[in-house]
Every structure is written in structure tokens, then in C-alpha cells.
Design an enzyme around this catalytic site. Sequence first.
Site, PDB file in Angstrom:
ATOM      1  N   HIS A 121      26.076   8.303 -11.837  1.00 37.75           N
ATOM      2  CA  HIS A 121      26.012   7.441 -10.663  1.00 37.75           C
ATOM      3  C   HIS A 121      24.830   7.774  -9.758  1.00 37.75           C
ATOM      4  CE1 HIS A 121      27.687  10.697  -8.136  1.00 37.75           C
ATOM      5  NE2 HIS A 121      28.442  10.966  -9.186  1.00 37.75           N
ATOM      6  N   ASP A 122      24.201   6.728  -9.246  1.00 36.82           N
ATOM      7  CA  ASP A 122      23.146   6.818  -8.231  1.00 36.82           C
ATOM      8  C   ASP A 122      21.836   7.407  -8.752  1.00 36.82           C
ATOM      9  OD1 ASP A 122      24.914   5.922  -5.943  1.00 36.82           O
ATOM     10  OD2 ASP A 122      25.967   7.746  -6.546  1.00 36.82           O
ATOM     11  N   GLY A 139      24.547  13.106 -11.322  1.00 35.03           N
ATOM     12  CA  GLY A 139      24.461  12.132 -10.253  1.00 35.03           C
ATOM     13  C   GLY A 139      23.288  12.357  -9.308  1.00 35.03           C
TER      14      GLY A 139
END
Length: 264
Positions: A121-122, A139
Site C-alpha cells: 500500500h501507498d 508500504g
Amino acid sequence: MTRIHPTAIVDPHAQIDSSVTIGPYTVIGPHVRIDAGTSVGPHCVIEGHTTIGRDNRIFQFNSLGAIPQDKKYAGEPCELVIGDRNTIREFSTYNIGSPGGGGVTRVGNDNWLMAYVHLAHDCVVGNNTIFANNSQLAGHVEVGDWVILGGFTIVHQFVRIGGHGMTAMGSVLLADQPPFVMSQGQPAQARSMNFEGLRRRGFGAERIAAVKAMHKALYRQQLTLEQAKSRIAELAAQTPAAAADVDLMLSFLGRVDPQRGIVR
């Protein structure tokens, strides 16, 4: 008509351009958008709020847009955004973003992303990168343009990799890697600058010399990071042709977390 295999399951709310090809047994969710010229192989799952640009080639057995592997995630409408002309090889997993990291996982244009790559994520991936097999990004990782990750490279969360850099096979990055740097090891250490890659991309002698000078300031002259930044800043006036390269380095170094530091 869109070339969708009859065994594929495509939600009627998905936005699929008429030139897109979708292979057998692939599943496309309701919040997915796929633009012109992209092909999706068999046995893929594309879900979540995922946007995929033009002329991408997505091979079989990929999972794109699944929720983040983050216990704090509570169903927020975060996104995965993939640009144009990317090659995504088999068995890769790209997660959507999380509320704590801006909400978007982003991949730029013209990237060559090999099998078993994980983008948590991200993560933010730039343009013209090459990720060899089993490159794994935790992440919030940021990867600049023209970066090459060797096979089985592992990148710790929140680490940044500057443009034109390279890692050797099996490297474990626990600190930020400045632009142009080549690293190797577990944990990774700076070994040199990516001079051959720069030559292949058309860097002239003056720019190469400036990159060598930046390498010396960071790694060969026993300077603190602040002292090295001052030495590097002088190069822009000394070598105008390398001004943009100096700006890239200084911009990167200006965001280094003091606790994480840079690869040494």
C-alpha cells in the site's frame, strides 16, 4: 466490441475501453477502469478502485487492487493507479493505498515489472523502471525514474530509492538510496554509481563527471550529510550541464529521515 473471453467475469459497472482484451477466467470488479489498448491475461483478479491506463500488457495470474495488508484498514475507498505502457508479469500483487499514506498506490509509465513483484500500500513507482523477479516493496516506498531492482530485492517500509539507481540481486534496503547509487548486500551498502546505465541513457562526459563528484562527496571524503550537500550544491555552478542532476540529488537528500539515513 471489447474482446472479453466468455469465461471472464466483468462487473457491468466496470469501465472497459472497447479495445481492451481480457483473457479466460479473469475477474474484474465494479470500480475498475481500463483504458485503450491494454491486454489482461487469463486468471487475473483486478478489484478495488483501480485505474489502468493505455497499452499495458498484464500477464496471467496477477492480483491488482486488493485491500492493503494493513490491520488499520477499514474499507476506505483507496486506489491503485497504473499508468501507460507498463509490462506486468505473472504472479504479482499490487495493493491499493491506505488512509494513513495518502490513499493511492501509484505506478507510472513504461515500467518493466517482472514476475512475483509485490507493491504494498501507498508505494509510488516512477517511470522507465525495471523490477526483476521477486522484488518486494513494503508500504510507503518511493522509487524514482529509471531505477533497476535486482532479483529478490527487498525494500523496507518508507524507504526511498532515487532516480537512476540500481540494486544487486538479493539486496535488502533498510535506508534511503540516493539517486545514481548502486547498492548491494544485506543490509545494502553503496558500492558505486550507476555509470554504465547513465551512459546508455545519453549522459555526456560532463554529467558523468558531476555524478562522480557527488559520489565522492557522499562516500569518499568523510563528510557529514550536511557537508556533502553543501559540496554537491557547488557543482551546479561548476558544471551547468549537470544542474538538473544536482537538483535531483539535493531534492532527494533534503527529504532524508535522520533516523533512517542513507545507504553507506
